[in-house]
Structures are given as C-alpha cells and as structure tokens.
Scaffold this motif. Structure first.
Motif, PDB file in Angstrom:
ATOM      1  N   HIS A   1       0.828  -1.213   0.000  1.00  0.00           N
ATOM      2  CA  HIS A   1       0.000   0.000   0.000  1.00  0.00           C
ATOM      3  C   HIS A   1       0.858   1.257   0.000  1.00  0.00           C
ATOM      4  O   HIS A   1       2.090   1.183   0.042  1.00  0.00           O
TER       5      HIS A   1
ATOM      6  N   HIS B   1      -7.557  -0.899   5.893  1.00  0.00           N
ATOM      7  CA  HIS B   1      -6.550   0.003   6.421  1.00  0.00           C
ATOM      8  C   HIS B   1      -6.897   1.423   6.002  1.00  0.00           C
ATOM      9  O   HIS B   1      -7.836   1.622   5.237  1.00  0.00           O
TER      10      HIS B   1
ATOM     11  N   HIS C   1       6.244   1.402   3.722  1.00  0.00           N
ATOM     12  CA  HIS C   1       6.103   0.226   2.844  1.00  0.00           C
ATOM     13  C   HIS C   1       6.666   0.441   1.437  1.00  0.00           C
ATOM     14  O   HIS C   1       6.926  -0.518   0.739  1.00  0.00           O
TER      15      HIS C   1
ATOM     16  N   ASP D   1      -0.693  -4.058   6.721  1.00  0.00           N
ATOM     17  CA  ASP D   1      -1.424  -3.249   7.705  1.00  0.00           C
ATOM     18  C   ASP D   1      -2.915  -3.480   7.509  1.00  0.00           C
ATOM     19  O   ASP D   1      -3.457  -3.231   6.432  1.00  0.00           O
TER      20      ASP D   1
ATOM     21  N   HIS E   1       1.801   3.716   1.917  1.00  0.00           N
ATOM     22  CA  HIS E   1       2.402   4.418   3.055  1.00  0.00           C
ATOM     23  C   HIS E   1       3.929   4.283   3.013  1.00  0.00           C
ATOM     24  O   HIS E   1       4.438   3.215   2.653  1.00  0.00           O
TER      25      HIS E   1
HETATM   26 ZN   LIG Z   1      -0.040   1.642   6.422  1.00  0.00          ZN
END
Ligand SMILES: [Zn+2]
Ligand SMILES: [Zn+2]
Length: 279
Positions: A67, A145, A72, A168, A69
């Motif tokens: 994802h 998430h 990551h 997550d 963020h």
């Molecule tokens: Zn995240």
C-alpha cells in the motif's frame, strides 16, 4: 523437491514513529528461494540493509508493495533500478496495490511512471487476484486500512504449503478465511494489547486472527513505537498462551527457514554456531 525458502526480516519496525526514529529498521522482508528473490514492502532502509546483510538487490526478480504508506514503499524505486540492472534491462515483476501504481483520492502514485515501465511485468494487486512470481503463486488478500487499496499477500509454494503476510489491516469478520491453512502467518501488529487504533492491528486482534487460522508458527512484525516500548516478545507470549500457537516477535535480521520444518535463525545464533566450531 525444491529448495527451502528463506524469509528474512530486514526490518521489523512500522508506523510513523518507529520509522522516523529507526528504533527498529523499516526495510521490509526479503523472500528467497531457488526461483524467487522478492522484496516485500521496501520501506526506508531497504536498499542499505539489503546490501549490509549481503543480499544483492541486483538479484531481485520481484518487488511487491502492499500500500501507499512510506514505511512500505519508499525504497521501491531504487530496488527496481537494481532489479533492472540500472534500468538497462526489462527484468522482474512489480506487483503493487492500485494506490501505489495509480494513486487514489488519498495519495499520489508512490512509484514513478519511469520506474513502473521497466519491470518485465507490472501487476495491480486487488483482493482475490492471483499471480505468479518465480516458482511461487501469490494471492492478494483483503486488508482494511487507512489506504483503502491496501492488500496482504498469501504465498503458495509448490512443495511446502503456504505462508502469508497480512500487511497493515484491522481485524474484520472474514479475515481468517484468507489465511486458512497457512503454515506460517506474518502479522503486522503495530500496537500492543489494549491500545487499538483504527485501521491497525493490536495484539488482541492478532489473537483472533491466529485463533481462526491456527498456523504452525505466527510471527509478529511491523512493530510500532508503543509496541516496541511494551515489549514485543511478551506480546508474542500472550498470543501463544491464548491460542496455543507458537508465536514469535521478529527482530531485525531474523530469518525464517520455510521448508518441511519451519525454523527460526537469528543472526546471533548464526554467529554463535560459527564460534562453536572453534570451541
Ligand atoms: Zn499503512
Ligand atoms: Zn505500515
């Protein structure tokens, strides 16, 4: 019979404060087998720790991002540069959530167009889709998430069954069915018991998921600041006591050998084994 799979926790930290302080590394997970050299969720430090651990990023044949963020995705572009031998050869697979490749109403794409066109194959991972990387089949699983496009991954090996990574996510009804029958479950447990935060997993949520799936081994990673201060090993013990499923909290550099048996090796142990030869 194919060779064992090595799952190397290059980083075990997660969330904003563990990332900006580097209390734990945020380099993601490297998965290596005979036909696979995959970097999963390359956050800050992925390139540097990969090289420091002697894992040549130019040998990668897959980069997977769950994802959009930063803990990551930040090193995904440099790892793609390594995988494509400095952008000179179309090589490897890039599989990533939709938000990472095209953005959504919360984020811009996390990987530039320039980098997205260099891997041989680009896969937009949405829940329930299957794709192949090297000698492993991958199923994208559902994650709930703060990035609505976030996905987890279930890896199906030819000879040794399945292992999975939740990414997550918060607990939700039905999450267990994505991981039914996996032998090893890696959970992103950012928060300790009693400290819930929307979109993330606490030790209590992990207990429910482990209870529903009953793997041979559960591993906690993506540890946030509150988790780190609470003591991840005691949180792992709590999960093990409640569920009866062997559970460990990953430490930076830890390696899980996934074969007929599932074995854990820490760096320290490897050094000790080396020393024992001389005693
Ligand atoms: Zn995240
Ligand atoms: Zn995260």
């Amino acid at each position: 019979m194919s060779s064992k799979i090595e799952i190397i926790f290059l980083g075990t930290g997660g969330g904003r404060f563990a990332t900006i302080t580097q209390k734990r590394r945020t380099a993601g997970i490297r998965i290596i087998s005979e036909g696979l050299n995959l970097h999963l969720d390359p956050g800050p430090g992925a390139l540097v720790h990969s090289i420091n651990e002697g894992l040549d990023p130019q040998k990668l044949n897959a980069v997977i991002v769950s994802h959009c963020h930063p803990d990551h995705y930040t090193d995904a572009e440099v790892l793609i540069e390594a995988m494509t031998r400095g952008m000179t050869r179309k090589r490897g697979v890039l599989a990533a959530a939709k938000s990472v490749l095209t953005g959504n109403n919360l984020c811009e794409p996390s990987i530039s167009k320039y980098h997205q066109q260099m891997p041989e194959q680009k896969i937009e991972a949405v829940p329930n889709m299957k794709f192949q990387v090297g000698d492993v089949n991958v199923l994208a699983t559902e994650a709930r998430h703060t990035d609505p496009d976030a996905v987890g991954f279930r890896f199906e090996t030819r000879d040794f069954g399945d292992f999975a990574y939740t990414s997550d996510t918060e607990y939700f009804e039905g999450i267990g069915k994505y991981y039914e029958g996996v032998r090893l479950l890696v959970l992103c447990v950012m928060r300790p018991a009693g400290k819930p935060w929307k979109g993330h997993m606490t030790t209590n949520d992990a207990i429910k998921i482990v209870e529903e799936t009953r793997p041979e081994l559960a591993v906690l990673t993506h540890l946030g600041m509150q988790m780190i201060f609470k003591g991840p090993a005691s949180e792992a013990k709590l999960i093990e006591e409640k569920t009866g499923v062997p559970t460990v909290a990953a430490v930076d550099g830890m390696q899980v050998i996934f074969g007929e048996e599932i074995r854990i090796e820490t760096k320290l142990k490897r050094i000790q084994q080396g020393l024992n030869k001389f005693i």
